[in-house]
Enzyme design. Structure first.
Site, PDB file in Angstrom:
ATOM      1  N   GLY A   1     -11.700 -12.779   1.123  1.00  0.00           N
ATOM      2  CA  GLY A   1     -10.392 -12.438   0.543  1.00  0.00           C
ATOM      3  C   GLY A   1      -9.296 -12.656   1.573  1.00  0.00           C
TER       4      GLY A   1
ATOM      5  N   ASP B   1     -12.599  -2.389   6.428  1.00  0.00           N
ATOM      6  CA  ASP B   1     -13.922  -1.773   6.417  1.00  0.00           C
ATOM      7  C   ASP B   1     -14.884  -2.400   7.424  1.00  0.00           C
ATOM      8  OD1 ASP B   1     -14.078  -4.188   5.114  1.00  0.00           O
ATOM      9  OD2 ASP B   1     -15.197  -3.455   3.388  1.00  0.00           O
TER      10      ASP B   1
ATOM     11  N   ARG C   1     -13.035  -2.174  -2.843  1.00  0.00           N
ATOM     12  CA  ARG C   1     -14.232  -2.159  -3.682  1.00  0.00           C
ATOM     13  C   ARG C   1     -15.274  -1.191  -3.127  1.00  0.00           C
ATOM     14  NH1 ARG C   1     -15.503  -7.891  -5.882  1.00  0.00           N
ATOM     15  NH2 ARG C   1     -15.129  -8.396  -3.717  1.00  0.00           N
TER      16      ARG C   1
END
Ligand code: F6P
Length: 332
Positions: free
Chosen positions: A11, A129, A171
């Site tokens: 992404g 993350d 997510r």
């Protein structure tokens, strides 16, 4: 060392361009040639290389997205895909590769490292993350985008005395929700890392109303799903499910806003540009020193390198003090 290559993968994240610029200009400073690989691992496999020089990265430090494009490759995990990527890099005379992306991209990088091509990873994902670094490129910009959106939602929420459920990206990670929720003064933050009880959320909203609060903002990470104590399975967006639940339980007028991909675009903040510039420069220096198989990161404001293998052994741990603080400050 004569030539290195750089690619962006996964992404996109605001600040990737600032990192590409730093790589190319640091390399230029040391008279190293740089190839840009288009479309991440897809471009490695299909030989989509372009020459980059200090002028090709002019006027990009302030632009979101990535001039090298990004893609998720289904071919790279296959032995044929990897063989083709390694062959193309060797034929192009590339002696070191810089991968700007997330953990999936770094796993791909480890395969190339195992084949003898020095690889340095630069963490870039709005989700923040990735372990062994306090920040990933793009996170700060996204948090600011979300805070701006919350400010606007707060205006209309106050006017109409409504409950707003705002869904943000993440997510598998609640970093965006937590930081933006704390900075935006949200009454409730729901993240995948903490199991939540929707009845508690409703009680908090009712308690706020009794204290005279004209509205309530609930920020929810898209990854929040099966971790509610409501016994229901996740069959629709968490935010809509939460919104419906809250409306039915409290009787308050409720609206849901899903911020979506606007969170991935926009001009990078100064912090993202600075972090990207420092990481990009360090990645080139490491390749020049003959090092490979590392990820650069920011730890307590210093640039630190961690072996990719070690980074994958660790889980990014979230400081839940932020979570506690957000709720204490919003509960009065
Ligand atoms: O960039 C990270 C991320 O934004 C996640 O939070 C999100 O779930 C995912 O990417 C969506 O990406 P895409 O729509 O490009 O598959």
């Amino acid at each position: 060392m004569q030539k290195i290559a750089v690619l962006t993968s996964g992404g996109d994240a605001p600040g990737m361009n600032a990192a590409i610029r730093a790589v190319v200009r640091t390399a230029g400073f040391h008279q190293l040639g740089v190839l840009g690989v288009m479309r991440g691992f897809h471009g490695l496999i299909h030989n989509e290389f372009i020459e980059l020089n200090p002028r090709s990265v002019a006027d990009i430090i302030h632009r979101g997205g990535t001039i090298l494009k990004s893609a998720r490759s289904v071919e790279f995990p296959t032995p044929e895909g990897q063989a083709s990527a390694i062959r193309n890099l060797r034929e192009a005379g590339v002696e070191g590769l810089i991968i700007i992306g997330g953990d999936g991209s770094f796993r791909g990088g480890m395969r190339l490292q195992a084949a003898g091509i020095n690889v340095i990873g630069i963490p870039a994902t709005i989700d923040n993350d990735i372990p062994c670094t306090d920040y990933s490129i793009g996170f700060d910009t996204t948090v600011n985008t979300v805070v701006e959106a919350i400010n606007k939602i707060r205006d209309t929420a106050t006017s109409h005395e409504r409950i707003y459920v705002v869904e943000v990206m993440g997510r598998h990670s609640g970093y965006i929700a937590l930081y933006a929720g704390l900075a935006g003064g949200a009454e409730t933050v729901l993240i995948p890392e903490v199991e939540a009880d929707l009845d508690d959320v409703c009680q908090r909203i009712v308690a706020g109303y009794k204290l005279g609060k004209a509205h309530s903002i609930v920020v929810v990470a898209e990854g929040v799903g099966g971790n509610f104590k409501t016994g229901r399975s996740l069959d629709e967006s968490s935010a809509f499910r939460i919104g419906n639940y809250v409306k039915a339980k409290t009787g308050f007028e409720t609206r849901v806003t899903v911020l979506g991909h606007i969170q991935r675009g926009g001009n990078p903040t100064a912090q993202d540009r600075i972090v990207a510039s420092r990481m990009g420069a360090r990645a080139v220096e490491m390749l020049r020193e003959g090092q490979g198989g590392y990820m650069v990161g920011v730890v307590h404001t210093a640039i630190r390198a961690t072996p990719l293998e070690e980074a994958f052994r660790q889980e990014k741990t979230m400081d839940l003090e932020f979570y506690r603080l957000a709720h204490i400050l919003a509960s009065q």
